[in-house]
Design a protein around this motif. Structure first.
Motif, PDB file in Angstrom:
ATOM      1  N   ARG A  91       0.823  -1.225   0.000  1.00 39.65           N
ATOM      2  CA  ARG A  91       0.000   0.000   0.000  1.00 39.65           C
ATOM      3  C   ARG A  91       0.857   1.275   0.000  1.00 39.65           C
ATOM      4  O   ARG A  91       0.656   2.147  -0.835  1.00 39.65           O
ATOM      5  CB  ARG A  91      -0.941   0.004   1.213  1.00 39.65           C
ATOM      6  N   THR A  92       1.791   1.380   0.914  1.00 39.94           N
ATOM      7  CA  THR A  92       2.593   2.599   1.031  1.00 39.94           C
ATOM      8  C   THR A  92       3.401   2.848  -0.233  1.00 39.94           C
ATOM      9  O   THR A  92       3.484   3.973  -0.725  1.00 39.94           O
ATOM     10  CB  THR A  92       3.513   2.523   2.258  1.00 39.94           C
ATOM     11  N   ALA A  93       3.998   1.795  -0.776  1.00 44.04           N
ATOM     12  CA  ALA A  93       4.789   1.929  -2.001  1.00 44.04           C
ATOM     13  C   ALA A  93       3.901   2.335  -3.177  1.00 44.04           C
ATOM     14  O   ALA A  93       4.298   3.145  -4.018  1.00 44.04           O
ATOM     15  CB  ALA A  93       5.514   0.622  -2.305  1.00 44.04           C
ATOM     16  N   ALA A  94       2.692   1.773  -3.226  1.00 39.71           N
ATOM     17  CA  ALA A  94       1.765   2.114  -4.308  1.00 39.71           C
ATOM     18  C   ALA A  94       1.357   3.587  -4.223  1.00 39.71           C
ATOM     19  O   ALA A  94       1.306   4.292  -5.240  1.00 39.71           O
ATOM     20  CB  ALA A  94       0.535   1.213  -4.248  1.00 39.71           C
ATOM     21  N   ILE A  95       1.082   4.054  -3.022  1.00 40.23           N
ATOM     22  CA  ILE A  95       0.691   5.460  -2.832  1.00 40.23           C
ATOM     23  C   ILE A  95       1.833   6.377  -3.260  1.00 40.23           C
ATOM     24  O   ILE A  95       1.620   7.380  -3.960  1.00 40.23           O
ATOM     25  CB  ILE A  95       0.269   5.712  -1.368  1.00 40.23           C
ATOM     26  N   LYS A  96       3.052   6.032  -2.871  1.00 38.64           N
ATOM     27  CA  LYS A  96       4.210   6.844  -3.251  1.00 38.64           C
ATOM     28  C   LYS A  96       4.421   6.835  -4.763  1.00 38.64           C
ATOM     29  O   LYS A  96       4.758   7.855  -5.361  1.00 38.64           O
ATOM     30  CB  LYS A  96       5.463   6.348  -2.531  1.00 38.64           C
ATOM     31  N   VAL A 112       1.560  12.869  -1.472  1.00 35.46           N
ATOM     32  CA  VAL A 112       1.269  11.564  -0.875  1.00 35.46           C
ATOM     33  C   VAL A 112       0.027  11.642   0.009  1.00 35.46           C
ATOM     34  O   VAL A 112      -0.834  10.757  -0.028  1.00 35.46           O
ATOM     35  CB  VAL A 112       2.496  11.057  -0.073  1.00 35.46           C
ATOM     36  N   ASP A 113      -0.073  12.712   0.786  1.00 38.41           N
ATOM     37  CA  ASP A 113      -1.223  12.858   1.692  1.00 38.41           C
ATOM     38  C   ASP A 113      -2.537  12.945   0.929  1.00 38.41           C
ATOM     39  O   ASP A 113      -3.544  12.368   1.348  1.00 38.41           O
ATOM     40  CB  ASP A 113      -1.066  14.099   2.576  1.00 38.41           C
ATOM     41  N   LEU A 114      -2.541  13.673  -0.187  1.00 39.17           N
ATOM     42  CA  LEU A 114      -3.780  13.793  -0.960  1.00 39.17           C
ATOM     43  C   LEU A 114      -4.138  12.482  -1.656  1.00 39.17           C
ATOM     44  O   LEU A 114      -5.320  12.146  -1.774  1.00 39.17           O
ATOM     45  CB  LEU A 114      -3.667  14.935  -1.974  1.00 39.17           C
ATOM     46  N   VAL A 115      -3.137  11.757  -2.112  1.00 40.69           N
ATOM     47  CA  VAL A 115      -3.411  10.447  -2.726  1.00 40.69           C
ATOM     48  C   VAL A 115      -3.980   9.499  -1.677  1.00 40.69           C
ATOM     49  O   VAL A 115      -4.978   8.813  -1.919  1.00 40.69           O
ATOM     50  CB  VAL A 115      -2.130   9.864  -3.373  1.00 40.69           C
TER      51      VAL A 115
END
Length: 130
Positions: A91-96, A112-115
């Motif tokens: 999840r974190t890598a995908a968001i980044k 990143v926060d908005l995504v």
């Protein structure tokens, strides 16, 4: 008492002006002026209401456009997110990764926060392990 129309005298002055003279009893002058003042206030209020109604319609259109843009952004982010997760990304890598791609396009919502917020709002919150 005579009717108001019979006591009005209209005299043309030039192409776009006329002189209006009203003959009324002396004791009715104050009432006539109060009535004219009230009508002036009423027209001011009506103009304001009309302007507000026009602006409200414009705001409604702008709000619909903004919601449409947000929904398109959400759909795009969710599609990218689901694709990256199906490829085995966390999840974190995908968001980044999504954020990085958006920033490359100079997208205004590329942080990143908005995504992450978009994913949560679009129904892809982080799953908590119980």
């Amino acid at each position: 008492m005579t009717s108001l129309m019979s006591s009005v005298e209209i005299t043309p002055l030039n192409q776009d002006q006329v002189k209006v003279a009203i003959v009324v009893d002396a004791d009715l002058v104050h009432s006539l002026l109060q009535t004219l003042d009230a009508l002036t206030g009423l027209t001011t209020i009506l103009r304001s209401k009309i302007r507000l109604a026009r602006n409200s319609r414009t705001n409604d259109v702008l709000q619909r456009e903004a919601l449409n843009q947000r929904d398109q952004f959400y759909a795009r982010v969710v599609a990218l997110y689901d694709d990256l997760l199906s490829q085995g990304m966390k999840r974190t890598a995908a968001i980044k990764a999504i954020s990085r791609d958006l920033r490359k396009e100079n997208h205004p919502w590329g942080s990143v926060d908005l995504v992450r917020t978009a994913l949560n709002d679009a129904g892809r919150p982080r799953r908590r392990i119980s």
